[in-house]
Design a protein around this motif. Structure first.
Motif, mmCIF file in Angstrom:
data_model
loop_
_atom_site.group_PDB
_atom_site.id
_atom_site.type_symbol
_atom_site.label_atom_id
_atom_site.label_comp_id
_atom_site.label_asym_id
_atom_site.label_seq_id
_atom_site.Cartn_x
_atom_site.Cartn_y
_atom_site.Cartn_z
ATOM 1 N N ALA A 230 50.306 70.777 105.910
ATOM 2 C CA ALA A 230 51.487 70.396 105.189
ATOM 3 C C ALA A 230 52.192 69.374 106.280
ATOM 4 O O ALA A 230 52.967 68.234 106.384
ATOM 5 C CB ALA A 230 52.493 71.557 105.317
ATOM 6 N N VAL A 231 51.510 69.506 107.468
ATOM 7 C CA VAL A 231 52.165 68.481 109.200
ATOM 8 C C VAL A 231 51.645 66.638 108.868
ATOM 9 O O VAL A 231 52.045 66.088 107.927
ATOM 10 C CB VAL A 231 52.065 68.828 110.041
ATOM 11 C CG1 VAL A 231 52.717 67.818 110.774
ATOM 12 C CG2 VAL A 231 52.903 69.688 110.761
ATOM 13 N N ALA A 232 50.437 67.314 108.331
ATOM 14 C CA ALA A 232 49.361 66.228 107.557
ATOM 15 C C ALA A 232 50.206 65.395 106.216
ATOM 16 O O ALA A 232 49.889 63.885 106.505
ATOM 17 C CB ALA A 232 48.088 65.942 107.752
ATOM 18 N N ASP A 233 50.230 66.035 104.986
ATOM 19 C CA ASP A 233 50.573 65.440 104.482
ATOM 20 C C ASP A 233 52.241 64.618 104.133
ATOM 21 O O ASP A 233 52.275 63.827 103.866
ATOM 22 C CB ASP A 233 50.786 66.284 103.488
ATOM 23 C CG ASP A 233 49.062 66.728 102.838
ATOM 24 O OD1 ASP A 233 48.420 66.510 102.546
ATOM 25 O OD2 ASP A 233 49.464 68.219 102.059
ATOM 26 N N PHE A 234 53.165 65.572 105.003
ATOM 27 C CA PHE A 234 54.161 65.204 105.418
ATOM 28 C C PHE A 234 54.414 63.616 105.764
ATOM 29 O O PHE A 234 54.977 62.747 105.135
ATOM 30 C CB PHE A 234 55.453 65.958 106.060
ATOM 31 C CG PHE A 234 56.856 65.627 106.625
ATOM 32 C CD1 PHE A 234 57.673 65.325 105.222
ATOM 33 C CD2 PHE A 234 57.249 64.747 107.442
ATOM 34 C CE1 PHE A 234 58.964 65.245 106.160
ATOM 35 C CE2 PHE A 234 58.253 64.007 108.072
ATOM 36 C CZ PHE A 234 59.070 64.571 107.193
ATOM 37 N N LEU A 235 53.880 63.424 106.654
ATOM 38 C CA LEU A 235 53.343 62.867 107.709
ATOM 39 C C LEU A 235 53.195 61.232 106.787
ATOM 40 O O LEU A 235 52.926 60.161 106.914
ATOM 41 C CB LEU A 235 52.161 62.193 108.632
ATOM 42 C CG LEU A 235 53.620 63.131 109.892
ATOM 43 C CD1 LEU A 235 52.191 63.512 111.028
ATOM 44 C CD2 LEU A 235 54.379 62.201 110.189
ATOM 45 N N ALA A 236 51.857 61.537 105.823
ATOM 46 C CA ALA A 236 51.077 60.478 105.093
ATOM 47 C C ALA A 236 52.494 60.364 103.361
ATOM 48 O O ALA A 236 51.929 59.846 102.600
ATOM 49 C CB ALA A 236 49.887 60.952 104.470
ATOM 50 N N LYS A 237 53.354 61.220 103.321
ATOM 51 C CA LYS A 237 53.885 61.233 102.660
ATOM 52 C C LYS A 237 53.615 61.756 100.895
ATOM 53 O O LYS A 237 53.492 60.955 99.708
ATOM 54 C CB LYS A 237 54.730 59.957 102.349
ATOM 55 C CG LYS A 237 55.510 59.224 103.364
ATOM 56 C CD LYS A 237 55.999 57.590 102.592
ATOM 57 C CE LYS A 237 56.434 57.841 104.190
ATOM 58 N NZ LYS A 237 57.571 58.190 104.730
ATOM 59 N N ARG A 238 53.115 62.863 101.352
ATOM 60 C CA ARG A 238 52.223 63.571 100.251
ATOM 61 C C ARG A 238 53.109 65.506 99.736
ATOM 62 O O ARG A 238 53.446 65.798 100.635
ATOM 63 C CB ARG A 238 50.350 63.781 100.406
ATOM 64 C CG ARG A 238 49.625 62.538 100.981
ATOM 65 C CD ARG A 238 48.525 62.872 100.770
ATOM 66 N NE ARG A 238 47.619 63.281 101.362
ATOM 67 C CZ ARG A 238 47.325 63.525 102.507
ATOM 68 N NH1 ARG A 238 47.308 62.030 103.391
ATOM 69 N NH2 ARG A 238 47.317 64.562 104.202
ATOM 70 N N THR A 239 52.865 65.228 98.450
ATOM 71 C CA THR A 239 53.350 66.450 98.435
ATOM 72 C C THR A 239 52.262 67.837 99.139
ATOM 73 O O THR A 239 51.217 67.547 98.372
ATOM 74 C CB THR A 239 53.804 66.497 97.198
ATOM 75 O OG1 THR A 239 54.260 65.630 96.981
ATOM 76 C CG2 THR A 239 54.264 68.153 96.949
ATOM 77 N N PRO A 240 52.512 68.713 100.054
ATOM 78 C CA PRO A 240 52.114 69.993 100.335
ATOM 79 C C PRO A 240 50.967 70.457 99.558
ATOM 80 O O PRO A 240 52.724 70.858 98.472
ATOM 81 C CB PRO A 240 52.696 70.564 101.368
ATOM 82 C CG PRO A 240 53.952 70.142 100.729
ATOM 83 C CD PRO A 240 54.236 69.021 100.350
ATOM 84 N N THR A 241 50.081 71.279 99.443
ATOM 85 C CA THR A 241 49.493 72.134 99.151
ATOM 86 C C THR A 241 49.637 73.268 99.818
ATOM 87 O O THR A 241 49.073 72.700 100.986
ATOM 88 C CB THR A 241 48.948 71.060 97.817
ATOM 89 O OG1 THR A 241 47.736 70.856 98.844
ATOM 90 C CG2 THR A 241 48.626 70.423 97.059
ATOM 91 N N PHE A 242 49.144 74.167 99.731
ATOM 92 C CA PHE A 242 48.712 75.438 99.590
ATOM 93 C C PHE A 242 48.066 76.537 99.651
ATOM 94 O O PHE A 242 47.867 76.947 98.960
ATOM 95 C CB PHE A 242 50.028 76.118 100.412
ATOM 96 C CG PHE A 242 51.337 75.900 100.744
ATOM 97 C CD1 PHE A 242 51.647 75.459 102.508
ATOM 98 C CD2 PHE A 242 52.602 75.168 100.389
ATOM 99 C CE1 PHE A 242 52.367 74.548 102.746
ATOM 100 C CE2 PHE A 242 53.430 74.482 101.133
ATOM 101 C CZ PHE A 242 52.957 74.251 102.483
ATOM 102 N N SER A 243 47.254 76.600 100.654
ATOM 103 C CA SER A 243 45.811 77.554 100.166
ATOM 104 C C SER A 243 45.718 79.345 100.408
ATOM 105 O O SER A 243 45.085 79.965 100.067
ATOM 106 C CB SER A 243 44.602 76.820 101.027
ATOM 107 O OG SER A 243 44.791 77.227 102.256
ATOM 108 N N GLY A 244 46.845 79.589 101.444
ATOM 109 C CA GLY A 244 47.467 80.681 101.684
ATOM 110 C C GLY A 244 46.459 80.971 102.913
ATOM 111 O O GLY A 244 46.577 81.958 103.485
ATOM 112 N N SER A 245 45.869 79.889 103.841
ATOM 113 C CA SER A 245 45.147 80.171 105.038
ATOM 114 C C SER A 245 45.274 79.463 105.812
ATOM 115 O O SER A 245 46.571 78.694 106.254
ATOM 116 C CB SER A 245 43.719 79.815 104.764
ATOM 117 O OG SER A 245 43.314 78.576 104.486
#
Length: 279
Positions: free
Chosen positions: A264-279
């Motif tokens: 999620a941190v990487a997605d935020f910095l890349a301006k991507r909507t985060p997706t979560f796997s639950g892990s």
């Protein structure tokens, strides 16, 4: 509504199971647990309580479940203890009539609270006594318009069980909880919503779908973070600030190692909507 159904009890041939545990056909990461004694408004017998506890224990082993909806079959969520069965237990031996508190009620409530994913109560009808305790053991609640709630216990000369002494006070404050427990005055879903006890009030035919939509949303989220939130909020309600701060720091340290946080941190910095796997 389900692509898989498990009867969380061992009923006699020709009878319906006391509890149904199914998976949502839209999102298999979401489970639905239904109290299934509709003719008696899901009043709690030993059979139903045993089946409910077994279903919770089964959910504890299902690593792919990321959210749960708890509801009642028919026109009620749960009206609490079956008083016919209780009267028989009192007549047989008053000294053991309340063994069910430690054998069933306490582990059911603890089990719901401790599940490693969010739990939503879909309150489709009357929610009374231990039924209210079970609803408050869930993390969020959606209720049908006009549904009536009651603590019920003093009406039969008892104090609360199923954790209500704490959970109701945490939900609505000590003063209102004391009022509701002492006077046993029914209250509506609309009143419960104004107090913050219920998240949302919807038409009766939309309760389950609304709860499922919420469960699917949570089921797609950072499950491990949700578990830490559940623990932190309950601890924070009863702990001193230094203990809360220490626990929050420890939780953040645990979550730092999760894939969901790092991605999620990487997605935020890349301006991507985060997706979560639950892990």
């Amino acid at each position: 509504m389900a692509d898989e159904e498990v009867a969380a009890s061992d009923p006699q041939p020709g009878t319906d199971p006391a509890v149904l545990l199914i998976r949502d056909e839209t999102d298999p990461a979401v489970a639905v647990l239904t109290l299934n004694r509709p003719a008696k408004y899901n009043a709690l017998t030993t059979e139903l309580k045993t089946a409910l506890l077994a279903a919770i224990r089964e959910l504890e082993t299902q690593a792919d479940v990321r959210a749960l909806v708890v509801t009642g079959a028919g026109r009620a969520f749960c009206v609490g203890q079956d008083l016919g069965e209780h009267a028989a237990a009192l007549e047989a031996d008053p000294s053991t009539a309340f063994d069910t508190v430690n054998e069933h009620y306490n582990p059911i409530v603890s089990g719901l609270v401790d599940l490693a994913f969010p739990v939503i109560a879909a309150i489709n009808g009357p929610c009374v006594g231990a039924g209210l305790g079970f609803a408050l053991a869930c993390d969020l609640r959606v209720a049908a318009a006009g549904v009536r709630f009651s603590t019920a216990f003093t009406g039969i000369g008892l104090s609360a069980d199923s954790g209500l002494s704490a959970s109701l006070a945490h939900a609505v404050g000590v003063a209102r909880a004391t009022d509701l427990l002492l006077l046993n005055e029914p209250f509506t879903a609309e009143e419960a919503a104004t107090w913050g006890l219920v998240r949302q009030v919807v038409p009766a035919d939309q309760v389950l779908d609304t709860a499922l939509d919420l469960a699917r949303r949570l089921g797609a989220g950072p499950t491990k973070a949700y578990v830490e939130v559940k623990r932190a909020v309950r601890r924070g309600a009863i702990s001193a600030l230094p203990d809360v701060l220490e626990a929050e720091g420890a939780a953040q340290a645990r979550l730092a190692a999760t894939k969901d946080h790092q991605q999620a941190v990487a997605d935020f910095l890349a301006k991507r909507t985060p997706t979560f796997s639950g892990s």
